[in-house]
Design an enzyme around this catalytic site. Sequence first.
Site, mmCIF file in Angstrom:
data_model
loop_
_atom_site.group_PDB
_atom_site.id
_atom_site.type_symbol
_atom_site.label_atom_id
_atom_site.label_comp_id
_atom_site.label_asym_id
_atom_site.label_seq_id
_atom_site.Cartn_x
_atom_site.Cartn_y
_atom_site.Cartn_z
ATOM 1 N N GLN A 11 1.231 -11.126 10.366
ATOM 2 C CA GLN A 11 1.761 -10.053 9.529
ATOM 3 C C GLN A 11 1.007 -8.741 9.716
ATOM 4 O O GLN A 11 1.580 -7.665 9.619
ATOM 5 C CB GLN A 11 1.698 -10.492 8.062
ATOM 6 C CG GLN A 11 2.410 -9.566 7.104
ATOM 7 C CD GLN A 11 1.608 -9.350 5.840
ATOM 8 O OE1 GLN A 11 0.410 -9.124 5.872
ATOM 9 N NE2 GLN A 11 2.291 -9.428 4.716
ATOM 10 N N HIS A 67 0.685 -2.264 11.202
ATOM 11 C CA HIS A 67 1.759 -3.146 11.668
ATOM 12 C C HIS A 67 2.157 -2.859 13.117
ATOM 13 O O HIS A 67 3.320 -2.990 13.486
ATOM 14 C CB HIS A 67 2.963 -3.108 10.717
ATOM 15 C CG HIS A 67 2.635 -3.661 9.370
ATOM 16 N ND1 HIS A 67 2.415 -5.003 9.171
ATOM 17 C CD2 HIS A 67 2.416 -3.063 8.176
ATOM 18 C CE1 HIS A 67 2.099 -5.204 7.900
ATOM 19 N NE2 HIS A 67 2.080 -4.045 7.285
ATOM 20 N N GLN A 88 0.826 -1.192 0.000
ATOM 21 C CA GLN A 88 0.000 0.000 0.000
ATOM 22 C C GLN A 88 0.871 1.256 0.000
ATOM 23 O O GLN A 88 1.901 1.308 0.660
ATOM 24 C CB GLN A 88 -0.871 -0.031 1.256
ATOM 25 C CG GLN A 88 -2.060 0.879 1.242
ATOM 26 C CD GLN A 88 -3.003 0.563 2.390
ATOM 27 O OE1 GLN A 88 -3.098 -0.590 2.827
ATOM 28 N NE2 GLN A 88 -3.694 1.565 2.886
ATOM 29 N N SER A 109 4.265 -6.259 2.955
ATOM 30 C CA SER A 109 2.941 -6.182 3.584
ATOM 31 C C SER A 109 1.881 -6.783 2.657
ATOM 32 O O SER A 109 1.914 -7.974 2.363
ATOM 33 C CB SER A 109 2.632 -4.730 3.955
ATOM 34 O OG SER A 109 1.460 -4.641 4.734
ATOM 35 N N LEU A 110 0.961 -5.970 2.184
ATOM 36 C CA LEU A 110 -0.052 -6.435 1.239
ATOM 37 C C LEU A 110 0.566 -7.224 0.092
ATOM 38 O O LEU A 110 -0.004 -8.210 -0.395
ATOM 39 C CB LEU A 110 -0.804 -5.212 0.690
ATOM 40 C CG LEU A 110 -1.528 -5.385 -0.642
ATOM 41 C CD1 LEU A 110 -2.766 -6.222 -0.448
ATOM 42 C CD2 LEU A 110 -1.870 -4.038 -1.248
ATOM 43 N N ARG A 153 -9.231 -8.231 4.302
ATOM 44 C CA ARG A 153 -8.091 -7.669 5.052
ATOM 45 C C ARG A 153 -8.150 -6.144 5.063
ATOM 46 O O ARG A 153 -7.966 -5.491 6.091
ATOM 47 C CB ARG A 153 -6.780 -8.155 4.417
ATOM 48 C CG ARG A 153 -5.489 -7.690 5.115
ATOM 49 C CD ARG A 153 -4.301 -8.191 4.299
ATOM 50 N NE ARG A 153 -3.001 -7.978 4.948
ATOM 51 C CZ ARG A 153 -2.227 -6.927 4.754
ATOM 52 N NH1 ARG A 153 -2.646 -5.945 3.952
ATOM 53 N NH2 ARG A 153 -1.047 -6.824 5.351
#
Length: 306
Positions: free
Chosen positions: A245, A196, A11, A90-91, A115
């Site tokens: 995560q 996060h 992102q 991440s994503l 998500r």
Amino acid sequence: MNKIAFVFPGQGAQYAGMGQDFYEKMPVCKAVFDCSAQVTGLDLPELCFTENSRLNITEYTQIAMLTVSAAILKAVEETGLSSCVNAGLSLGEYGALVASKALTLEDAFALVRKRGIFMQEAVPFGGAMAAVMGLDGDAIAKICDAVTGTVSVANYNCPGQIVITGEAAAVETAGVKLKEAGARRIVPLKVSGPFHSKLLAGAGERLREELKKAEIYPIETPYVTNVTAEYVEDSGCVKDLLVRQVFSSVRWQQSVEKMIAGGVETFVEIGPGKTLSGFIRKISGDVTVMNIQNTEDFQKVMEHLA
């Protein structure tokens, strides 16, 4: 033999018009957009190609980014080019899992749609993130640990660029202490929440329920997970890693270093922007780094790696 890693952005790299040329010129890419639209009920071409406010809202950003990355991946796979390892920030880890054949497109799209919603809804009032320039990651983590309140490392991006996350007051306090410790700059990030951090643990647990509906297939190509920066070859580990995560540090620098140690010589960033390419070049000057975000890039990379 040249060892190639495919890496997928997260992102923040989104922009209006991303993926449009692949959609218009390559039927296999259009089919990926069609699949995402069918799974999510969203008009993905409208979301990705036109100027609109939704593209920067987490619940829409995530599915848009994955759709574009997966469409470009499909074009790459059609050429026969393959990787020896995959990873994503991440994503982007969902793109890596699709490339590794652990997730089907349908399951990846369904999971990432949820998500994004869960992370958007879990954002607590008063959360913040900030980039820390010019200080070692271990030093930053120790200072964060000593601050009252919730603040921790969100992203180990590359040498000299670490992102911290947590409660706004704690992030601000940590920023002051980090400057005192020698940080060159502290840059507050324009984000909708403290991603996060353990403040998003609830979103991770909601995702766990959705993961129960998904099938994780045998991993055909290893991937490196953000959570541990280690190679994953056992599909039985994947669901728990995806839950963790959401609220764990993204160990991107360590992941890239692990892949280089494993013999990777060429990194191909697949998806919008050049963020990961920039990070990788700062991590190592000894590897080849390329990115594919439009069909012109695609042609150049294919000619180079043919």
